[in-house]
Every structure is written in structure tokens, then in C-alpha cells.
Motif scaffolding. Structure first.
Motif, short mmCIF file in Angstrom:
data_model
loop_
_atom_site.label_atom_id
_atom_site.label_comp_id
_atom_site.label_asym_id
_atom_site.label_seq_id
_atom_site.Cartn_x
_atom_site.Cartn_y
_atom_site.Cartn_z
N UNK A 15 -40.66 -60.20 -40.99
CA UNK A 15 -40.90 -59.76 -42.36
C UNK A 15 -42.07 -60.56 -42.94
N UNK A 16 -43.16 -59.88 -43.26
CA UNK A 16 -44.29 -60.51 -43.94
C UNK A 16 -43.98 -60.50 -45.43
N UNK A 17 -43.70 -61.67 -45.98
CA UNK A 17 -43.15 -61.79 -47.34
C UNK A 17 -44.25 -62.18 -48.34
N UNK A 18 -44.61 -61.23 -49.20
CA UNK A 18 -45.56 -61.51 -50.28
C UNK A 18 -44.85 -61.64 -51.62
N UNK A 71 -48.96 -65.97 -49.07
CA UNK A 71 -49.26 -66.27 -50.47
C UNK A 71 -50.66 -65.78 -50.81
N UNK A 72 -51.02 -65.84 -52.09
CA UNK A 72 -52.36 -65.43 -52.50
C UNK A 72 -53.41 -66.38 -51.90
N UNK A 73 -54.62 -65.89 -51.69
CA UNK A 73 -55.13 -64.57 -52.06
C UNK A 73 -54.67 -63.50 -51.08
N UNK A 74 -54.41 -62.31 -51.63
CA UNK A 74 -53.88 -61.22 -50.82
C UNK A 74 -55.01 -60.32 -50.31
N UNK A 75 -55.99 -60.94 -49.69
CA UNK A 75 -57.12 -60.19 -49.14
C UNK A 75 -56.65 -59.37 -47.94
N UNK A 97 -53.47 -54.52 -55.46
CA UNK A 97 -53.53 -54.92 -56.87
C UNK A 97 -53.26 -56.40 -57.11
N UNK A 98 -52.98 -57.16 -56.07
CA UNK A 98 -52.63 -58.57 -56.25
C UNK A 98 -53.85 -59.47 -56.37
N UNK A 99 -53.58 -60.77 -56.53
CA UNK A 99 -54.64 -61.77 -56.62
C UNK A 99 -55.42 -61.80 -55.31
N UNK A 100 -56.72 -61.53 -55.37
CA UNK A 100 -57.55 -61.49 -54.17
C UNK A 100 -57.51 -60.17 -53.45
N UNK A 101 -56.78 -59.19 -54.01
CA UNK A 101 -56.68 -57.87 -53.40
C UNK A 101 -57.92 -57.01 -53.65
N UNK A 102 -57.84 -55.76 -53.26
CA UNK A 102 -59.01 -54.87 -53.30
C UNK A 102 -59.51 -54.60 -54.71
N UNK A 103 -58.61 -54.39 -55.66
CA UNK A 103 -59.06 -54.11 -57.02
C UNK A 103 -59.79 -55.31 -57.62
N UNK A 104 -59.28 -56.50 -57.38
CA UNK A 104 -59.95 -57.69 -57.89
C UNK A 104 -61.29 -57.90 -57.20
N UNK A 105 -61.34 -57.65 -55.89
CA UNK A 105 -62.59 -57.79 -55.15
C UNK A 105 -63.65 -56.82 -55.69
#
Length: 297
Positions: free
Chosen positions: A45-48, A68-72, A101-109
Motif C-alpha cells: 500500500x503506497x500511503x499518501x 510524503x510531499x512533494x507528491x510529484x 492536486x496535492x503539494x508538488x502535484x500537477x496542478x501546483x507544478x
């Protein structure tokens, strides 16, 4: 390019679970995975979700990779790769929403690049690599995603604007559901789900239900029908000619990505054997019968 009869091959499952927080996605994903493998040790289980997987450690000895973040996207790719290299059979990604949508994810990038339409040219390939890692993984994948209520502004018969509730929408890039074998949508906090997308036809049109391990067993039984990839690989490894390898490879175009390295490895082995036979024949031809010695030119 050629026309051929449709055949169903054994494939790896790609299962989606979407719903708001607290509706039971993680718990259901674990039961689903156990039904598929019947072995907790083969589940990762990859736990975010801030180490929420620890709440379900009583279920069995499944493996956890905390992300953990960043969720690149690249960090998700690395996590999936680690699970594959560790011999896992089912990988649960809980959840994919952070990649979008998370910290470091595509929307933030995208926003950091300027938020312009043309900036998606740099972000989209990164997201697509993440999707490809799910699609091409040699493991069964269960991906959870958070969802939110989706609204639209419409005008009624009197011309007045009203806010209309359209239902729920997964927090990930639109179109992900099309890549899945089955997508289960949680309807309420009682863990009831319905299939919003179902290629197996096991759940479509059926009443809502609660996911358990038997759901996973149904899916793996469906998955194991058809032509086995392992059987095809055995056919390749027993083939003795390059022409035969070509025929086998062309017979299964939908599995070309998976079969190509196996075919090439077998071809290399056949080439080495052929070279060895030629060498031995040359030695025999140059054998001097007078003194029983070799005379190699």
C-alpha cells in the motif's frame, strides 16, 4: 497490419475506488487486494494519507510505503517501481488525488510555471508517465481517489440561474476512469458502492453492495480467463527458430510490450546456439585423421 479473430488475454487488473474522505476506500481496497492474492505479504500500500494505513494493520501483514510531499508524479513512479521489484502482486495507491492536486502535484507544478494553457505542455507528459506506470505495471493495481460534489450553473424555465448538483467527481485529471478495468464509486459512509465503469460486466446494472474479499476473488477469476501470458512465454521459450518467434510475436499484438523482451532474449539464445554449432562443425571439418589432432585455420 492485419485482421484477426478477437481473443481475450489474461491481463492485470486496474481497479479504481472513488469517494469522499471517511467513506471506507482504504479498508475496502485492502479487502479487495486480499481477495485477489489471498496473501497479505504480497500486498503493498503506497500511503499518501498521513500514514492512515496503520489503522488497518490488524487485517494482516501487508506492506506499506509511506509517500510524503512533494507528491510529484516521478515520486509515485519510484514508489510503484519499488513495489514491483519487491515481488508484490497487488499495489494499492492510496490515493492518486495527491499526484494531481496535492503539494508538488500537477496542478501546483502548472501554477508555478505561470498557469498558462501552454504550460500544460511541460506538465502533461509528467502526468502521462504516471498513468503509463499504472497501465503497464506487472502488478494488479488498486487506485483510490478522493471525490467532491460537482455543480453547474443552469437556467430554469423562467430564465433564472440555478446551481445544479451533478453528482461527484474524482480529484484527478479527467479521463483516468477510462483506463480502468472497474471503477467503484462510494455512495455513502455506509461503504455502499456501485460500478460507474465495468469492463468485466460482473457488477454493471447490479444493486449497490459493500466491497469485501469475495469481490476480489470474482475479479481475479474473471482475470484468469482467456489466454495466459505465462503460457505464451512458455511457447516462446520452447520455440527453436527465428521465424517461429516472429509468428508468435505477431499473433499477440496487444501484448507486444510485454512479450518483446522475452522474444529478443530467446532469439539471442538461439543465435548463440547457432554460432556454437557452426564453430563445432568447422572444428570437425578441419580434424586431421592422421594424428588425431585439430588443425584450425
Amino acid at each position: 497490419m492485419k485482421l484477426q479473430k478477437a481473443e481475450r488475454h489474461q491481463v492485470k487488473l486496474r481497479i479504481g475506488l472513488s469517494g469522499p474522505s471517511g467513506f471506507g476506500k482504504t479498508y475496502s481496497a485492502l479487502l479487495l487486494a486480499f481477495g485477489i492474492t489471498n496473501d497479505w505479504n504480497k500486498i503493498a500500500l503506497i500511503d499518501t494519507e498521513n500514514k492512515s494505513a496503520s489503522l488497518y494493520s490488524h487485517l494482516g501483514d501487508f506492506n506499506v510505503l509511506s509517500l510524503d510531499e512533494p507528491f510529484a508524479p516521478e515520486r509515485y513512479l519510484k514508489a510503484i517501481q519499488i513495489c514491483e521489484e519487491s515481488g508484490m502482486k497487488v499495489v494499492i495507491i492510496d490515493s492518486i488525488s495527491h499526484e494531481w492536486q496535492g503539494k508538488g502535484g500537477c496542478l501546483e507544478a502548472h501554477e508555478q510555471l505561470g498557469g498558462r494553457f501552454q504550460d500544460w505542455a511541460k506538465v502533461t507528459p509528467r502526468h502521462q508517465s504516471f498513468i503509463d506506470a499504472i497501465i503497464l505495471s506487472k502488478c494488479h493495481i488498486v487506485a483510490t481517489s478522493r471525490s467532491k460534489v460537482d455543480y453547474s450553473l443552469d437556467k430554469d424555465g423562467n430564465g433564472k440561474t440555478k446551481v445544479m448538483k451533478l453528482g461527484t467527481k474524482s480529484i484527478t485529471r479527467e479521463g483516468f476512469e477510462y483506463e480502468l478495468t472497474v471503477n467503484f464509486e462510494f455512495l455513502n459512509d455506509k461503504h455502499l458502492v456501485s460500478a460507474s465503469k465495468d469492463r468485466t460486466e460482473l457488477f454493471s446494472g447490479k444493486p449497490e453492495f459493500i466491497i469485501n474479499s469475495s469481490t476480489g476473488k470474482k475479479l481475479i477469476e474473471w482475470c484468469n480467463q482467456g489466454i495466459s501470458v505465462e503460457r505464451i512465454k512458455e511457447e516462446i521459450n520452447s520455440c527453436d527458430t527465428a521465424e517461429g518467434l516472429k509468428l508468435i510475436y505477431n499473433k499477440y499484438p496487444n501484448l507486444s510490450t510485454e512479450l518483446y523482451p522475452v522474444v529478443m532474449a530467446r532469439k539471442e539464445m538461439l543465435d548463440n546456439v547457432s554460432a556454437q554449432v557452426i564453430y563445432e562443425n568447422e572444428i570437425i571439418q578441419n580434424l586431421n585423421p592422421q594424428n588425431n589432432e585439430f588443425s584450425i585455420k
